[in-house]
Design a protein around this motif. Structure first.
Motif, PDB file in Angstrom:
ATOM      1  N   ASP A  67       0.849  -1.188   0.000  1.00 42.25           N
ATOM      2  CA  ASP A  67       0.000   0.000   0.000  1.00 42.25           C
ATOM      3  C   ASP A  67       0.881   1.234   0.000  1.00 42.25           C
ATOM      4  OD1 ASP A  67      -2.406   1.389   0.037  1.00 42.25           O
ATOM      5  OD2 ASP A  67      -2.417   1.544   2.224  1.00 42.25           O
ATOM      6  N   ILE A  68       0.334   2.345  -0.504  1.00 45.63           N
ATOM      7  CA  ILE A  68       1.038   3.633  -0.489  1.00 45.63           C
ATOM      8  C   ILE A  68       0.516   4.435   0.687  1.00 45.63           C
ATOM      9  CG2 ILE A  68       1.490   5.769  -1.731  1.00 45.63           C
ATOM     10  CD1 ILE A  68       1.202   4.198  -4.323  1.00 45.63           C
ATOM     11  N   GLN A  69       1.393   4.793   1.605  1.00 47.05           N
ATOM     12  CA  GLN A  69       0.990   5.492   2.817  1.00 47.05           C
ATOM     13  C   GLN A  69       1.909   6.679   3.063  1.00 47.05           C
ATOM     14  OE1 GLN A  69       0.827   2.674   6.044  1.00 47.05           O
ATOM     15  NE2 GLN A  69      -0.582   1.281   4.977  1.00 47.05           N
ATOM     16  N   GLY A 131      -2.791  -0.103   7.558  1.00 44.35           N
ATOM     17  CA  GLY A 131      -2.677   1.354   7.490  1.00 44.35           C
ATOM     18  C   GLY A 131      -3.968   2.043   7.912  1.00 44.35           C
ATOM     19  N   ILE A 132      -5.106   1.503   7.468  1.00 43.26           N
ATOM     20  CA  ILE A 132      -6.403   2.069   7.868  1.00 43.26           C
ATOM     21  C   ILE A 132      -6.580   1.979   9.378  1.00 43.26           C
ATOM     22  CG2 ILE A 132      -8.894   1.722   7.706  1.00 43.26           C
ATOM     23  CD1 ILE A 132      -8.484   0.816   4.826  1.00 43.26           C
ATOM     24  N   ILE A 143     -13.615   0.617  11.103  1.00 40.38           N
ATOM     25  CA  ILE A 143     -12.434  -0.069  10.587  1.00 40.38           C
ATOM     26  C   ILE A 143     -12.569  -1.566  10.855  1.00 40.38           C
ATOM     27  CG2 ILE A 143     -10.846   1.876  10.848  1.00 40.38           C
ATOM     28  CD1 ILE A 143      -9.935   0.693  13.487  1.00 40.38           C
ATOM     29  N   GLN A 144     -11.802  -2.341  10.094  1.00 33.98           N
ATOM     30  CA  GLN A 144     -11.747  -3.787  10.282  1.00 33.98           C
ATOM     31  C   GLN A 144     -10.310  -4.191  10.561  1.00 33.98           C
ATOM     32  OE1 GLN A 144     -13.399  -5.599   6.791  1.00 33.98           O
ATOM     33  NE2 GLN A 144     -15.510  -5.273   7.435  1.00 33.98           N
ATOM     34  N   LEU A 145     -10.141  -5.133  11.485  1.00 32.07           N
ATOM     35  CA  LEU A 145      -8.803  -5.597  11.807  1.00 32.07           C
ATOM     36  C   LEU A 145      -8.214  -6.363  10.630  1.00 32.07           C
ATOM     37  CD1 LEU A 145      -9.279  -6.938  15.460  1.00 32.07           C
ATOM     38  CD2 LEU A 145      -8.266  -4.769  14.748  1.00 32.07           C
TER      39      LEU A 145
END
Length: 452
Positions: A67-69, A131-132, A143-145
């Motif tokens: 992912d891009i963070q 990241g979320i 959010i989800q783990l």
């Protein structure tokens, strides 16, 4: 009048001249040896499987796409899946677990062929969800783990499934803590005020901190679950054991009854005792008669076991395969057992029990995987019949008759055993016949031959 000595002599019961103390103790010593060997073999493989664990195959599948963070203008590509995979490889004891880094397709293929006992699967959105989770601890929202799936292979047996679950509890719990520490440090760094700002950093709530410390959702899932009626993966072992016992015990019964019919052994039915005259027949011809009886028995008994299994609602998706393979196994074990008896006589009973049962059952891998037993069991399994029979039966019952799952090995090893048994029997009996070592009853020198 008869003397006292004469009366006493008439009342005395004649004692057997050949039952010496040594011969009386011999069967006791034989049984003591067999019991001790049984104790070593059956207890050594079950006492501490965790201590004996070695080369236990589990797949590691990393599907994380990254992912891009980061803040705008400071974005960077991250792949937390790679970090988790690397950490897992370092955390796993290499002398106990054979952690195979595989793609998802190869992992599923090896699961279907009973080549691995389980798999750790990191999903494709792992980095994104992690990241979320980090952002969600600061910005409100749903959010989800992030999830890591631990897949077991129940068709390899209940103990293997338990070992995979225990591995997950230990190794993945350690990974969960490491990921939590990194994530918590990242979130606190994001909350830290800019340099020179005297305002204190916002404090994380207790609930948020607890969630961040163990951010992973570890899901245990079964790959291709077993249907009901399989005894949690034990029916394959017990069916294989039935085939082996049918071949060995059936051979012993055939050997005894035919020898009795030919007059080489007495026939006893309760108080009735019959010792007919010994037949004028060679050892080789006797062997052929016994083999013929075993061949007929193998077909009938294999069919009988199939009927019993069907009546008990045991799932059999490939009945013809199981019937033919069962008949082959009974034939191979029976022929070999008969040949051993024909070669070394009564001692063959002991040899058959040791070879087929005492050494064979614990090295079969049917209850405890070979990777959880002392290493010499693995060596025994390379030639012991029970292991080969188990692989073949398990493949037919649980793995769709796959050759790669053990059926190919089970068939050709059974054929090899049959060939060895035939060669042994032919060579031994023909050699005895050529030397005149027949089984005719002869009287001791100077005495008349006994009348039957």
């Amino acid at each position: 009048m008869p003397t006292t000595e004469g009366v006493r002599g008439q009342d005395q019961v004649p004692q057997p001249k050949h039952l010496t103390p040594q011969r009386f103790l011999f069967p006791v010593l034989i049984m003591t040896f067999l019991a001790a060997l049984l104790g070593v073999m059956y207890l050594d493989y079950i006492v501490d499987p965790q201590k004996n664990l070695h080369d236990f195959p589990i797949a590691l599948v990393n599907r994380d796409e990254g992912d891009i963070q980061g803040q705008p203008g400071q974005e960077k590509r991250v792949n937390f899946g790679d970090q988790v995979a690397e950490g897992l490889q370092q955390a796993v004891p290499a002398d106990q677990i054979d952690l195979r880094v595989l793609g998802i397709n190869e992992a599923e293929l090896q699961m279907r062929n009973a080549q691995i006992y389980g798999a750790v699967i990191i999903p494709g959105d792992f980095s994104k969800r992690l990241g979320i989770l980090g952002v969600g601890s600061i910005v409100p929202g749903d959010i989800q783990l992030p999830t890591i799936t631990l897949q077991t292979n129940p068709r390899t047996g209940i103990f293997a499934t338990t070992a995979v679950e225990r591995f997950g509890e230990q190794a993945l719990d350690q990974v969960n803590q490491q990921v939590g520490q990194q994530l918590l440090a990242t979130v606190r760094a994001q909350l830290a005020p800019p340099s020179g700002d005297a305002a204190p950093a916002p404090a994380l709530s207790g609930a948020t901190q607890i969630a961040l410390e163990r951010p992973l959702n570890i899901v245990i899932d079964q790959f291709d679950p077993l249907p009901t009626g399989t005894g949690q993966g034990l029916t394959a072992f017990f069916y294989a054991l039935l085939l082996l016992i049918a071949g060995m015990v059936g051979a012993m019964i055939v050997h005894t009854l035919i020898d009795s019919a030919l007059g080489f052994l007495p026939t006893e039915w309760g108080p009735w005792y019959l010792k007919p005259e010994s037949a004028a027949i060679s050892r080789f011809s006797t062997l052929l008669i016994k083999w013929s009886a075993v061949a007929g028995m193998s077909v009938v008994v294999s069919g009988a076991l199939m009927i019993v299994a069907n009546c008990l609602d045991m799932p059999i998706d490939h009945p013809l395969q199981l019937f033919l393979y069962g008949a082959l196994v009974i034939l191979a074990v029976g022929v070999t057992s008969i040949s051993i008896l024909a070669t070394i006589g009564w001692a063959g009973l002991v040899v058959n029990v040791i070879f087929f049962v005492i050494l064979g059952v614990p090295s079969s891998g049917g209850t405890v995987p070979l990777e959880a037993t002392p290493k010499y069991f693995g060596w025994l399994s390379s030639f012991e019949p029970m292991h080969q029979v188990f692989l073949g039966v398990r493949s037919i019952l649980y793995f769709n008759g796959s050759a790669q799952a053990g059926l190919s090995r089970g068939v050709w090893m059974s054929v090899l055993g049959l060939v060895i048994g035939v060669v042994l029997g032919v060579v031994a009996t023909r050699a005895y016949d050529r030397r005149g070592l027949d089984r005719a009853v002869r009287a001791p020198e100077g005495q008349a031959a006994p009348v039957n």
